[in-house]
Write a protein that holds these residues in place. Sequence first.
Motif, PDB file in Angstrom:
ATOM      1  N   PRO A   1      49.227  45.977  34.395  1.00  0.00           N
ATOM      2  CA  PRO A   1      50.268  47.020  34.403  1.00  0.00           C
ATOM      3  C   PRO A   1      51.298  46.749  35.494  1.00  0.00           C
ATOM      4  CG  PRO A   1      48.049  47.975  34.450  1.00  0.00           C
ATOM      5  CD  PRO A   1      47.896  46.512  34.713  1.00  0.00           C
ATOM      6  N   ARG A   2      52.514  47.113  35.214  1.00  0.00           N
ATOM      7  CA  ARG A   2      53.593  46.967  36.203  1.00  0.00           C
ATOM      8  C   ARG A   2      53.858  48.273  36.938  1.00  0.00           C
ATOM      9  NH1 ARG A   2      52.078  42.208  34.135  1.00  0.00           N
ATOM     10  NH2 ARG A   2      53.686  40.589  34.315  1.00  0.00           N
ATOM     11  N   ALA A   3      53.210  49.346  36.564  1.00  0.00           N
ATOM     12  CA  ALA A   3      53.354  50.631  37.243  1.00  0.00           C
ATOM     13  C   ALA A   3      52.011  51.027  37.835  1.00  0.00           C
ATOM     14  CB  ALA A   3      53.832  51.698  36.271  1.00  0.00           C
ATOM     15  N   GLY A   4      52.049  51.724  38.971  1.00  0.00           N
ATOM     16  CA  GLY A   4      50.821  52.176  39.594  1.00  0.00           C
ATOM     17  C   GLY A   4      50.193  51.116  40.480  1.00  0.00           C
ATOM     18  N   ALA A   5      49.042  51.455  41.050  1.00  0.00           N
ATOM     19  CA  ALA A   5      48.320  50.559  41.943  1.00  0.00           C
ATOM     20  C   ALA A   5      46.995  50.154  41.295  1.00  0.00           C
ATOM     21  CB  ALA A   5      48.070  51.229  43.286  1.00  0.00           C
ATOM     22  N   TRP A   6      46.751  48.835  41.226  1.00  0.00           N
ATOM     23  CA  TRP A   6      45.587  48.303  40.532  1.00  0.00           C
ATOM     24  C   TRP A   6      44.924  47.225  41.374  1.00  0.00           C
ATOM     25  CZ3 TRP A   6      44.436  50.574  35.842  1.00  0.00           C
ATOM     26  CH2 TRP A   6      45.455  51.385  35.311  1.00  0.00           C
ATOM     27  N   PHE A   7      43.629  47.033  41.106  1.00  0.00           N
ATOM     28  CA  PHE A   7      42.871  45.996  41.804  1.00  0.00           C
ATOM     29  C   PHE A   7      42.071  45.206  40.754  1.00  0.00           C
ATOM     30  CE2 PHE A   7      39.333  44.786  44.896  1.00  0.00           C
ATOM     31  CZ  PHE A   7      40.120  43.860  45.565  1.00  0.00           C
ATOM     32  N   PRO A   8      42.779  44.398  39.956  1.00  0.00           N
ATOM     33  CA  PRO A   8      42.117  43.670  38.872  1.00  0.00           C
ATOM     34  C   PRO A   8      41.225  42.555  39.407  1.00  0.00           C
ATOM     35  CG  PRO A   8      44.367  42.924  39.102  1.00  0.00           C
ATOM     36  CD  PRO A   8      44.208  44.088  40.046  1.00  0.00           C
ATOM     37  N   ARG A   9      40.271  42.144  38.574  1.00  0.00           N
ATOM     38  CA  ARG A   9      39.413  41.008  38.931  1.00  0.00           C
ATOM     39  C   ARG A   9      39.286  40.076  37.736  1.00  0.00           C
ATOM     40  NH1 ARG A   9      33.706  42.462  41.261  1.00  0.00           N
ATOM     41  NH2 ARG A   9      32.930  42.359  39.118  1.00  0.00           N
ATOM     42  N   VAL A  10      39.507  38.800  37.971  1.00  0.00           N
ATOM     43  CA  VAL A  10      39.257  37.777  36.951  1.00  0.00           C
ATOM     44  C   VAL A  10      37.889  37.177  37.230  1.00  0.00           C
ATOM     45  CG1 VAL A  10      41.663  37.248  36.403  1.00  0.00           C
ATOM     46  CG2 VAL A  10      40.557  36.092  38.330  1.00  0.00           C
TER      47      VAL A  10
ATOM     48  N   ASN B   1      49.966  33.055  43.781  1.00  0.00           N
ATOM     49  CA  ASN B   1      49.735  31.626  43.529  1.00  0.00           C
ATOM     50  C   ASN B   1      48.502  31.118  44.276  1.00  0.00           C
ATOM     51  OD1 ASN B   1      51.276  32.055  45.959  1.00  0.00           O
ATOM     52  ND2 ASN B   1      51.727  29.865  46.028  1.00  0.00           N
ATOM     53  N   LEU B   2      48.244  31.662  45.463  1.00  0.00           N
ATOM     54  CA  LEU B   2      47.062  31.249  46.220  1.00  0.00           C
ATOM     55  C   LEU B   2      45.781  31.793  45.593  1.00  0.00           C
ATOM     56  CD1 LEU B   2      48.288  31.582  49.928  1.00  0.00           C
ATOM     57  CD2 LEU B   2      48.250  29.549  48.460  1.00  0.00           C
ATOM     58  N   HIS B   3      45.842  33.002  45.058  1.00  0.00           N
ATOM     59  CA  HIS B   3      44.682  33.537  44.349  1.00  0.00           C
ATOM     60  C   HIS B   3      44.387  32.684  43.113  1.00  0.00           C
ATOM     61  CE1 HIS B   3      43.822  37.230  46.568  1.00  0.00           C
ATOM     62  NE2 HIS B   3      45.129  37.371  46.713  1.00  0.00           N
ATOM     63  N   ARG B   4      45.446  32.318  42.411  1.00  0.00           N
ATOM     64  CA  ARG B   4      45.254  31.487  41.221  1.00  0.00           C
ATOM     65  C   ARG B   4      44.639  30.141  41.600  1.00  0.00           C
ATOM     66  NH1 ARG B   4      49.227  31.304  36.230  1.00  0.00           N
ATOM     67  NH2 ARG B   4      48.112  29.846  34.876  1.00  0.00           N
ATOM     68  N   GLN B   5      45.153  29.531  42.667  1.00  0.00           N
ATOM     69  CA  GLN B   5      44.650  28.225  43.075  1.00  0.00           C
ATOM     70  C   GLN B   5      43.198  28.311  43.523  1.00  0.00           C
ATOM     71  OE1 GLN B   5      46.531  25.242  42.787  1.00  0.00           O
ATOM     72  NE2 GLN B   5      44.398  24.547  42.935  1.00  0.00           N
ATOM     73  N   ARG B   6      42.854  29.372  44.252  1.00  0.00           N
ATOM     74  CA  ARG B   6      41.471  29.526  44.702  1.00  0.00           C
ATOM     75  C   ARG B   6      40.527  29.667  43.510  1.00  0.00           C
ATOM     76  NH1 ARG B   6      39.943  34.411  48.745  1.00  0.00           N
ATOM     77  NH2 ARG B   6      40.375  35.635  46.870  1.00  0.00           N
ATOM     78  N   PHE B   7      40.936  30.425  42.524  1.00  0.00           N
ATOM     79  CA  PHE B   7      40.126  30.594  41.315  1.00  0.00           C
ATOM     80  C   PHE B   7      39.973  29.270  40.578  1.00  0.00           C
ATOM     81  CE2 PHE B   7      39.701  31.821  36.785  1.00  0.00           C
ATOM     82  CZ  PHE B   7      38.576  32.623  36.859  1.00  0.00           C
ATOM     83  N   MET B   8      41.087  28.578  40.388  1.00  0.00           N
ATOM     84  CA  MET B   8      41.060  27.321  39.649  1.00  0.00           C
ATOM     85  C   MET B   8      40.232  26.268  40.378  1.00  0.00           C
ATOM     86  SD  MET B   8      42.693  27.749  36.802  1.00  0.00           S
ATOM     87  CE  MET B   8      42.852  26.032  36.322  1.00  0.00           C
ATOM     88  N   ASP B   9      40.313  26.237  41.699  1.00  0.00           N
ATOM     89  CA  ASP B   9      39.560  25.245  42.468  1.00  0.00           C
ATOM     90  C   ASP B   9      38.054  25.429  42.317  1.00  0.00           C
ATOM     91  OD1 ASP B   9      41.865  24.057  43.378  1.00  0.00           O
ATOM     92  OD2 ASP B   9      41.823  24.993  45.357  1.00  0.00           O
ATOM     93  N   ALA B  10      37.615  26.668  42.063  1.00  0.00           N
ATOM     94  CA  ALA B  10      36.184  26.949  41.958  1.00  0.00           C
ATOM     95  C   ALA B  10      35.651  26.808  40.533  1.00  0.00           C
ATOM     96  CB  ALA B  10      35.891  28.349  42.476  1.00  0.00           C
ATOM     97  N   VAL B  11      36.551  26.774  39.554  1.00  0.00           N
ATOM     98  CA  VAL B  11      36.141  26.638  38.145  1.00  0.00           C
ATOM     99  C   VAL B  11      35.774  25.188  37.864  1.00  0.00           C
ATOM    100  CG1 VAL B  11      37.022  26.712  35.771  1.00  0.00           C
ATOM    101  CG2 VAL B  11      37.464  28.615  37.340  1.00  0.00           C
TER     102      VAL B  11
END
Length: 254
Positions: free
Chosen positions: A74-83, A44-54
């Motif tokens: 994905p719900r399996a494995g380890a990922w580092f996505p970027r929006v 939720n904090l990542h989402r808020q930080r992104f939204m605040d900068a848009v």
Amino acid sequence: MSANAIYRWQNDQLIELAPEDAPTASITVADSWLVDTGKVLALNLHRQRFMDAVPASLHDPADNFFTAAIAQLPRAGAWFPRVELRGAEFFLRLRPAPDLERSATLISFTGDDPRTMPTIKGPDLDAMATLSRGAHEHGADEAILLTREGYVVEGAYSAVLWWRGDILCGPPAEFERIDSVTARTALTLARALGLDIHEEAVTPAELEGTEVWVVNALHGIRIVPRWIDGPELAERPQRLEQWRTRLGALTRTI
């Protein structure tokens, strides 16, 4: 879905792009976080930080895009996505997480501050990548930015925290830097545990004998065993493992 896939938000859906269609426009805003077996810390904090900068004019599509991006992960494995916001277009970059580290060697960056928008994640990613490559060439994992007076601000890819006994410390709020979700979470947790927190302007030399952490969304908390041409640092036994476990307990299924 493929590893290292890139998706464009188009007509209210995520469309996977061919490699040759990868976006080339500069990044306006970005955010990233670790997804491990479908769990994330403080999403939720990542989402808020992104939204605040848009920009306000893009808030509605940004909100819809972020919701769709989370559903795509994905719900399996380890990922580092970027929006990403590039111009007026939104993209999701799906990336496998690299190996995670427990420690990081630091080096101070003593050149002119290369950041153009120090409080927004995205516009300066290329500049931070250059700093990081320079740090690696000198045997360090992270470059630390300093003010003109020589005070610690942040790392190229991490926030910096340190301990004065049982007091968790960080740079003053007025030092312009990215609002680190992981640092904010660690400081909030410290308060919840009844510990004191403190802001202070310090030079690297003034951290002599302290336990220093660098924290970010990928690695969580890393101990600093060495600061090249910098202070001699300490580590309290078991504290790092205890705090890494505490942050892990705060992750939630997406």
